[in-house]
Design a protein around this motif. Structure first.
Motif, mmCIF file in Angstrom:
data_model
loop_
_atom_site.group_PDB
_atom_site.id
_atom_site.type_symbol
_atom_site.label_atom_id
_atom_site.label_comp_id
_atom_site.label_asym_id
_atom_site.label_seq_id
_atom_site.Cartn_x
_atom_site.Cartn_y
_atom_site.Cartn_z
ATOM 1 N N GLU A 160 65.881 -30.742 13.608
ATOM 2 C CA GLU A 160 67.242 -31.193 13.894
ATOM 3 C C GLU A 160 67.643 -30.791 15.311
ATOM 4 O O GLU A 160 67.312 -29.696 15.777
ATOM 5 C CB GLU A 160 68.227 -30.579 12.899
ATOM 6 C CG GLU A 160 68.303 -31.317 11.584
ATOM 7 C CD GLU A 160 68.909 -32.707 11.751
ATOM 8 O OE1 GLU A 160 70.137 -32.842 11.723
ATOM 9 O OE2 GLU A 160 68.129 -33.670 11.909
ATOM 10 N N ARG A 161 68.371 -31.665 15.970
ATOM 11 C CA ARG A 161 68.769 -31.411 17.350
ATOM 12 C C ARG A 161 70.147 -30.748 17.398
ATOM 13 O O ARG A 161 71.042 -31.104 16.644
ATOM 14 C CB ARG A 161 68.773 -32.719 18.139
ATOM 15 C CG ARG A 161 67.387 -33.357 18.227
ATOM 16 C CD ARG A 161 67.403 -34.598 19.102
ATOM 17 N NE ARG A 161 66.048 -35.090 19.314
ATOM 18 C CZ ARG A 161 65.481 -36.057 18.611
ATOM 19 N NH1 ARG A 161 66.155 -36.637 17.635
ATOM 20 N NH2 ARG A 161 64.253 -36.454 18.861
ATOM 21 N N PRO A 214 73.712 -30.186 17.992
ATOM 22 C CA PRO A 214 74.754 -31.182 18.245
ATOM 23 C C PRO A 214 75.876 -30.698 19.156
ATOM 24 O O PRO A 214 76.762 -31.480 19.511
ATOM 25 C CB PRO A 214 75.297 -31.464 16.838
ATOM 26 C CG PRO A 214 75.160 -30.149 16.133
ATOM 27 C CD PRO A 214 73.901 -29.517 16.687
ATOM 28 N N THR A 264 77.541 -34.411 11.196
ATOM 29 C CA THR A 264 77.663 -35.783 10.713
ATOM 30 C C THR A 264 77.178 -35.848 9.265
ATOM 31 O O THR A 264 76.573 -34.898 8.748
ATOM 32 C CB THR A 264 76.821 -36.738 11.564
ATOM 33 O OG1 THR A 264 75.426 -36.416 11.386
ATOM 34 C CG2 THR A 264 77.179 -36.619 13.046
ATOM 35 N N GLU A 310 74.747 -37.540 8.138
ATOM 36 C CA GLU A 310 73.285 -37.462 8.150
ATOM 37 C C GLU A 310 72.817 -36.015 8.332
ATOM 38 O O GLU A 310 71.855 -35.574 7.691
ATOM 39 C CB GLU A 310 72.720 -38.336 9.273
ATOM 40 C CG GLU A 310 72.918 -39.831 9.088
ATOM 41 C CD GLU A 310 74.338 -40.293 9.398
ATOM 42 O OE1 GLU A 310 74.676 -41.434 9.029
ATOM 43 O OE2 GLU A 310 75.106 -39.505 10.008
ATOM 44 N N GLN A 311 73.490 -35.275 9.199
ATOM 45 C CA GLN A 311 73.142 -33.869 9.403
ATOM 46 C C GLN A 311 73.463 -33.043 8.160
ATOM 47 O O GLN A 311 72.706 -32.139 7.792
ATOM 48 C CB GLN A 311 73.899 -33.325 10.618
ATOM 49 C CG GLN A 311 73.437 -33.915 11.939
ATOM 50 C CD GLN A 311 74.392 -33.622 13.081
ATOM 51 O OE1 GLN A 311 75.578 -33.347 12.872
ATOM 52 N NE2 GLN A 311 73.881 -33.684 14.310
ATOM 53 N N SER A 346 67.657 -36.113 11.936
ATOM 54 C CA SER A 346 68.482 -37.062 11.195
ATOM 55 C C SER A 346 68.929 -38.231 12.058
ATOM 56 O O SER A 346 69.195 -39.317 11.536
ATOM 57 C CB SER A 346 69.705 -36.348 10.615
ATOM 58 O OG SER A 346 70.473 -35.732 11.635
ATOM 59 N N ASP A 347 69.003 -38.030 13.384
ATOM 60 C CA ASP A 347 69.425 -39.139 14.239
ATOM 61 C C ASP A 347 68.328 -40.185 14.400
ATOM 62 O O ASP A 347 68.538 -41.225 15.013
ATOM 63 C CB ASP A 347 69.900 -38.637 15.604
ATOM 64 C CG ASP A 347 68.838 -37.860 16.364
ATOM 65 O OD1 ASP A 347 67.713 -37.716 15.845
ATOM 66 O OD2 ASP A 347 69.134 -37.384 17.477
ATOM 67 N N GLU A 348 67.149 -39.908 13.830
ATOM 68 C CA GLU A 348 66.079 -40.899 13.789
ATOM 69 C C GLU A 348 65.822 -41.365 12.355
ATOM 70 O O GLU A 348 64.795 -41.975 12.062
ATOM 71 C CB GLU A 348 64.796 -40.325 14.399
ATOM 72 C CG GLU A 348 64.912 -40.049 15.896
ATOM 73 C CD GLU A 348 63.604 -39.593 16.509
ATOM 74 O OE1 GLU A 348 62.551 -39.711 15.832
ATOM 75 O OE2 GLU A 348 63.620 -39.115 17.660
#
Length: 281
Positions: free
Chosen positions: A154-155, A157, A184, A186-187, A228-230
């Motif tokens: 995870e990146r 945020p 988010t 998703e996160q 999650s952003d992917e």
């Protein structure tokens, strides 16, 4: 030897040289992390519980993709002349392998003339792979017992120098979810799966397949969380590096010619060069 422990029930212990140990006995539990501890009652009929071995142990994990973010805070002087210092260290330690030394520099995107701002993150990537990733993979393959490996991708945020990177201890924010409202949906989904898997592990339930001595680079079960952003929440991969693990293979690709000890010597000499640069400045 079998003994009765008040309120808990009967346990079979391990006796060595006249001393009996009761191993892995869970005495209490927490409803949540702020609650008072509550005693556990095991007693059910005449059942005798096995306490001759330790239960599941906390296992080694691979550090996040940018573990070296913490390294940058501890050694900020590494940044000055980073490209020149890592190049000098690489060529000196690997003077018997000049071609490989140049290839490794290129694979990490390092050029001797690049600026400190560009070079420093690339150097940290190399340090991360040598000091964190490679030893953990080697350790996992030789651990005597159940070992569960995971990669947290995870990146970060939040605003700051490591936004967009899987920075050090970010996984704790996902585990405890004390910043959940800033994530988010998703996160949050990643955080929920992450916390559930850890809860299983803490209660003696295997959250995913273990790594054992038969593991190879292509049969290395590892739980991957995010990014999650992917569109990835969590999955089990079977590779120690490459692909969706998002772990670089460079250090391993040269293992037949360059040992991990030599790679560590490069990091050490780079640190010495950086310290000398600091003194000269």
């Amino acid at each position: 030897m079998i003994s009765e422990i008040t309120l808990l029930g009967q346990f079979r212990g391990k006796t060595v040289d006249g001393v009996t140990q009761f191993l892995g006995v869970k005495y209490a539990s927490l409803r949540n992390r702020f609650a008072d501890a509550e005693m556990i009652g095991y007693a059910e009929g005449d059942a005798i519980l096995d306490a001759t071995e330790y239960g599941h142990r906390q296992t080694s994990r691979s550090f996040v993709a940018f573990w070296a973010s913490i390294c940058s805070l501890l050694t900020p002087h590494w940044k000055k002349d980073a490209a020149q210092n890592i190049t000098a260290a690489m060529r000196d330690v690997l003077k018997a392998h000049p071609t490989e030394a140049q290839e490794i520099l290129e694979r990490y995107g390092l050029e001797e003339t690049m600026s400190d701002e560009v070079a420093f993150p690339a150097v940290l990537n190399f340090v991360n792979d040598v000091v964190a990733l490679a030893p953990v993979v080697a350790f996992a393959r030789t651990w005597q017992g159940n070992l569960y490996a995971y990669y947290f991708n995870e990146r970060n945020p939040w605003e700051g120098p490591w936004k967009g990177q899987a920075s050090h201890i970010l996984d704790l924010a996902y585990l405890f979810q004390n910043y959940r409202e800033y994530l988010t949906e998703e996160q949050q989904a990643v955080a929920e799966v992450f916390a559930e898997d850890f809860s299983k592990f803490c209660h003696g339930v295997s959250p995913w397949p273990v790594v054992d001595e038969t593991a190879t680079k292509d049969t290395f079960p590892v739980r991957v969380f995010g990014p999650s952003d992917e569109g990835l929440t969590a999955k089990v991969d079977v590779r120690a590096y490459g692909g969706e693990t998002m772990r670089r293979s460079t250090v391993f690709d040269y293992a037949d010619k360059i040992s991990l000890d030599e790679m560590l010597m490069i990091v050490r000499e780079f640190g010495v060069n950086a310290s000398e640069t600091l003194v000269m400045a």
